[in-house]
Design an enzyme around this catalytic site. Sequence first.
Site, PDB file in Angstrom:
ATOM      1  N   HIS A  49       0.817  -1.191  -0.181  1.00  0.00           N
ATOM      2  CA  HIS A  49       0.034  -0.144   0.074  1.00  0.00           C
ATOM      3  C   HIS A  49       0.965   1.156  -0.058  1.00  0.00           C
ATOM      4  O   HIS A  49       2.063   1.164   0.496  1.00  0.00           O
ATOM      5  CB  HIS A  49      -0.827  -0.068   1.244  1.00  0.00           C
ATOM      6  N   HIS A  67       0.692   5.493   1.357  1.00  0.00           N
ATOM      7  CA  HIS A  67       0.009   6.437   2.170  1.00  0.00           C
ATOM      8  C   HIS A  67       0.060   7.621   1.340  1.00  0.00           C
ATOM      9  O   HIS A  67       0.876   8.249   0.674  1.00  0.00           O
ATOM     10  CB  HIS A  67       0.730   6.648   3.392  1.00  0.00           C
TER      11      HIS A  67
HETATM   12  P1  5GP Z   1       2.324   0.605   7.434  1.00  0.00           P
HETATM   13  O1  5GP Z   1       2.097  -0.912   7.116  1.00  0.00           O
HETATM   14  O2  5GP Z   1       2.319   1.319   6.159  1.00  0.00           O
HETATM   15  O3  5GP Z   1       3.389   1.201   8.390  1.00  0.00           O
HETATM   16  O4  5GP Z   1       0.865   1.035   8.126  1.00  0.00           O
HETATM   17  C1  5GP Z   1      -0.464   0.513   7.990  1.00  0.00           C
HETATM   18  C2  5GP Z   1      -1.337   1.780   8.334  1.00  0.00           C
HETATM   19  O5  5GP Z   1      -2.683   0.971   8.090  1.00  0.00           O
HETATM   20  C3  5GP Z   1      -1.302   2.419   9.500  1.00  0.00           C
HETATM   21  O6  5GP Z   1      -1.170   3.814   9.339  1.00  0.00           O
HETATM   22  C4  5GP Z   1      -2.629   2.068  10.333  1.00  0.00           C
HETATM   23  O7  5GP Z   1      -3.099   3.057  11.092  1.00  0.00           O
HETATM   24  C5  5GP Z   1      -3.453   1.619   9.079  1.00  0.00           C
HETATM   25  N1  5GP Z   1      -4.383   0.513   9.508  1.00  0.00           N
HETATM   26  C6  5GP Z   1      -4.147  -0.653  10.028  1.00  0.00           C
HETATM   27  N2  5GP Z   1      -5.361  -1.538  10.319  1.00  0.00           N
HETATM   28  C7  5GP Z   1      -6.281  -0.761   9.704  1.00  0.00           C
HETATM   29  C8  5GP Z   1      -7.512  -0.869   9.615  1.00  0.00           C
HETATM   30  O8  5GP Z   1      -8.272  -2.056   9.900  1.00  0.00           O
HETATM   31  N3  5GP Z   1      -8.359   0.105   9.102  1.00  0.00           N
HETATM   32  C9  5GP Z   1      -7.528   1.156   8.595  1.00  0.00           C
HETATM   33  N4  5GP Z   1      -8.649   2.033   7.999  1.00  0.00           N
HETATM   34  N5  5GP Z   1      -6.612   1.338   8.428  1.00  0.00           N
HETATM   35  C10 5GP Z   1      -5.859   0.498   9.216  1.00  0.00           C
END
Ligand code: 5GP
Length: 138
Positions: free
Chosen positions: A101, A103
């Site tokens: 993903h 951001h």
């Molecule tokens: P990364 O893997 O890029 O470090 O972070 C994953 C992102 O996904 C985080 O910013 C977290 O807040 C978001 N996130 C994790 N689980 C969920 C979820 O169940 N729903 C939503 N809307 N965001 C999520």
Amino acid sequence: MAGMSDCIFCKIVAGKIPAEKVYEDEYTFAFLDLNPVNPGHTLVLPKKHFLNIFDTPEETLSHVVITAKKVATALKKTGCDGVNIVSNNGGISGQIVFHAHIHVIPRLADDGREQWHGKPYAEGEMQQTGEKIRNAFI
Ligand code: 5GP
Ligand code: ZN
């Protein structure tokens, strides 16, 4: 790979877990991050399950980047001054959810968020680093 049963983002794409969706097309899905850096912080992902940039096919990735641009444009229309586009790839980078993903983070002039801080190379280090990376393409 599609619909990995233990993947939270696959469940969101499949509608099994609720999410605040802002955009969807044949290949990609975009929804609001639960813990935004700023309101409107959006996650853009391929509908198919890939771990991160290292195993996402180029064509899939291109769809994700195009959707990130659409999201950035929509965020700008809603009043942000700019966006940070960031992707964590691998645990050491801070990746928590292992479904690829990007951001898209809206930035405002006075949001008080820190930029990342660079530090200069030592003497000769930049050239050595460039050489090492160039060789890795071969
Ligand atoms: P990364 O893997 O890029 O470090 O972070 C994953 C992102 O996904 C985080 O910013 C977290 O807040 C978001 N996130 C994790 N689980 C969920 C979820 O169940 N729903 C939503 N809307 N965001 C999520
Ligand atoms: Zn997944």
